[in-house]
Motif scaffolding. Structure first.
Motif, short mmCIF file in Angstrom:
data_model
loop_
_atom_site.label_atom_id
_atom_site.label_comp_id
_atom_site.label_asym_id
_atom_site.label_seq_id
_atom_site.Cartn_x
_atom_site.Cartn_y
_atom_site.Cartn_z
N SER A 130 31.73 -10.33 3.12
CA SER A 130 31.36 -11.51 3.13
C SER A 130 32.23 -12.39 3.76
O SER A 130 33.61 -11.98 3.82
CB SER A 130 30.75 -12.32 1.95
N GLY A 131 32.06 -13.65 4.11
CA GLY A 131 33.17 -14.50 4.74
C GLY A 131 34.20 -14.87 3.77
O GLY A 131 35.35 -15.07 4.19
N GLU A 132 33.85 -15.11 2.48
CA GLU A 132 35.07 -15.24 1.58
C GLU A 132 35.65 -14.14 0.70
O GLU A 132 36.68 -14.30 0.21
CB GLU A 132 34.27 -16.26 0.38
N SER A 133 35.42 -12.92 1.24
CA SER A 133 35.86 -11.54 0.52
C SER A 133 37.18 -11.20 1.33
O SER A 133 37.34 -11.70 2.41
CB SER A 133 34.83 -10.25 0.76
N ASN A 134 37.58 -10.38 0.65
CA ASN A 134 38.99 -9.85 1.53
C ASN A 134 38.48 -8.38 2.04
O ASN A 134 37.73 -7.75 1.46
CB ASN A 134 39.98 -9.65 0.40
N SER A 135 39.11 -8.31 2.96
CA SER A 135 39.22 -6.89 3.68
C SER A 135 40.11 -6.10 3.03
O SER A 135 40.94 -6.41 2.22
CB SER A 135 39.18 -6.80 5.21
N GLN A 152 39.02 -2.85 -6.04
CA GLN A 152 38.64 -3.64 -4.90
C GLN A 152 38.59 -2.85 -3.57
O GLN A 152 37.46 -2.63 -2.87
CB GLN A 152 39.06 -4.97 -4.39
N ILE A 153 39.73 -1.99 -3.45
CA ILE A 153 40.01 -1.12 -2.15
C ILE A 153 38.98 0.02 -2.23
O ILE A 153 38.13 0.17 -1.36
CB ILE A 153 41.31 -0.45 -2.15
N LEU A 154 38.65 0.63 -3.61
CA LEU A 154 37.71 1.70 -3.73
C LEU A 154 36.25 1.23 -3.52
O LEU A 154 35.43 1.97 -2.92
CB LEU A 154 38.06 2.26 -4.76
N TYR A 155 35.98 0.24 -3.95
CA TYR A 155 34.66 -0.31 -4.05
C TYR A 155 34.27 -0.80 -2.49
O TYR A 155 33.07 -0.64 -2.05
CB TYR A 155 34.51 -1.74 -4.87
N ILE A 156 35.19 -1.52 -1.81
CA ILE A 156 34.87 -1.81 -0.51
C ILE A 156 34.69 -0.48 0.51
O ILE A 156 33.86 -0.35 1.32
CB ILE A 156 35.99 -2.88 0.19
N GLY A 157 35.63 0.29 0.12
CA GLY A 157 35.33 1.66 0.86
C GLY A 157 34.21 2.16 0.62
O GLY A 157 33.54 2.88 1.30
N PHE A 164 47.99 4.91 -9.12
CA PHE A 164 47.32 4.07 -8.43
C PHE A 164 47.23 4.04 -6.94
O PHE A 164 46.44 3.97 -6.13
CB PHE A 164 47.88 2.75 -8.82
N LYS A 165 48.82 4.29 -6.54
CA LYS A 165 49.16 4.44 -4.96
C LYS A 165 48.43 5.63 -4.61
O LYS A 165 47.63 5.51 -3.37
CB LYS A 165 50.50 4.73 -4.91
N GLU A 166 48.37 6.67 -5.11
CA GLU A 166 47.56 8.04 -4.59
C GLU A 166 46.08 7.87 -4.29
O GLU A 166 45.66 8.29 -3.33
CB GLU A 166 47.92 9.20 -5.42
N ARG A 167 45.59 7.26 -5.44
CA ARG A 167 44.18 7.03 -5.41
C ARG A 167 43.63 5.95 -4.33
O ARG A 167 42.66 6.27 -3.47
CB ARG A 167 43.74 6.66 -6.72
N ALA A 168 44.54 5.19 -4.08
CA ALA A 168 44.06 3.98 -3.11
C ALA A 168 44.28 4.82 -1.68
O ALA A 168 43.63 4.59 -1.00
CB ALA A 168 45.01 2.87 -3.19
N GLU A 169 45.47 5.41 -1.55
CA GLU A 169 45.64 6.25 -0.21
C GLU A 169 44.50 7.38 0.04
O GLU A 169 44.16 7.28 1.18
CB GLU A 169 47.01 6.76 -0.23
N LYS A 170 43.80 7.83 -0.86
CA LYS A 170 42.97 8.71 -0.68
C LYS A 170 41.40 8.05 -0.14
O LYS A 170 40.77 8.64 0.63
CB LYS A 170 42.59 9.69 -1.95
N GLY A 171 41.78 6.78 -0.52
CA GLY A 171 40.37 5.99 -0.13
C GLY A 171 40.60 5.30 1.05
O GLY A 171 39.66 5.52 2.03
#
Length: 178
Positions: free
Chosen positions: A40-45, A144-149, A19-26
């Protein structure tokens, strides 16, 4: 330690590292400004998600076996405020601090610890259940991190798993490694 406990802890550590490695690659694919982008305004960065996961890990894994997993000093609300002045370096430092606590704690668990009960928000959980709860929580935010990226980078996003149309090529590559 029985085979089950050894295998479970080894699998859990391996999965958390994945998980950590994948998130960091993103995250590496994104600029500092992009880490603060919100759909969006209610979303998280991604910056907010990084702070939230770090805060969660600090709360859960400090004195894991002896204190409630929701520490009195944690200000969860602050984790959800995006300060655009927080640098990528600062965010990654917070990220790393949280992961160090998680790995240090899980790597030091003993067989008998898996049968113990810990509390999370005053609710009793087995250690096994607490580890699984954290695994699900991190997995959720990793998505979420990967989708936003991917939303930010669109066609420039480097796929971190099997491309939509690429299973045959992926299987051929895996077969050649064997």
């Amino acid at each position: 330690m029985s085979n089950f406990e050894k295998e479970y802890l080894a699998i859990a550590i391996k999965q958390f590292k994945h998980f950590k490695e994948r998130a960091e690659k993103g995250i590496q694919q994104l600029s500092e400004k992009e880490l603060h982008w919100k759909p969006s305004g209610e979303s998280n960065s991604i910056a907010i998600i990084i702070k939230h996961l770090s805060g969660n890990m600090h709360s859960r894994w400090v004195d894991f076996l002896t204190t409630d997993g929701e520490k009195h000093y944690r200000d969860r609300n602050l984790e959800f405020i995006d300060d655009a002045n927080e640098s990528k370096e600062y965010l990654m430092q917070k990220w790393e601090e949280g992961w160090k606590l998680l790995f240090k704690t899980i790597e030091n668990l003993k067989a008998e610890d898996l049968d113990k009960t810990v509390n999370l928000r005053q609710q009793p959980l087995s250690v096994l259940q607490a580890v699984q709860t954290e695994m699900a929580h991190i997995s959720y935010h990793l998505g979420q991190i990967l989708y936003i990226g991917k939303q930010i980078k669109d066609k420039d996003w480097i796929i971190l798993s099997i491309p939509k149309i690429g299973l045959k090529e992926f299987n051929d590559k895996v077969t050649k490694k064997v």
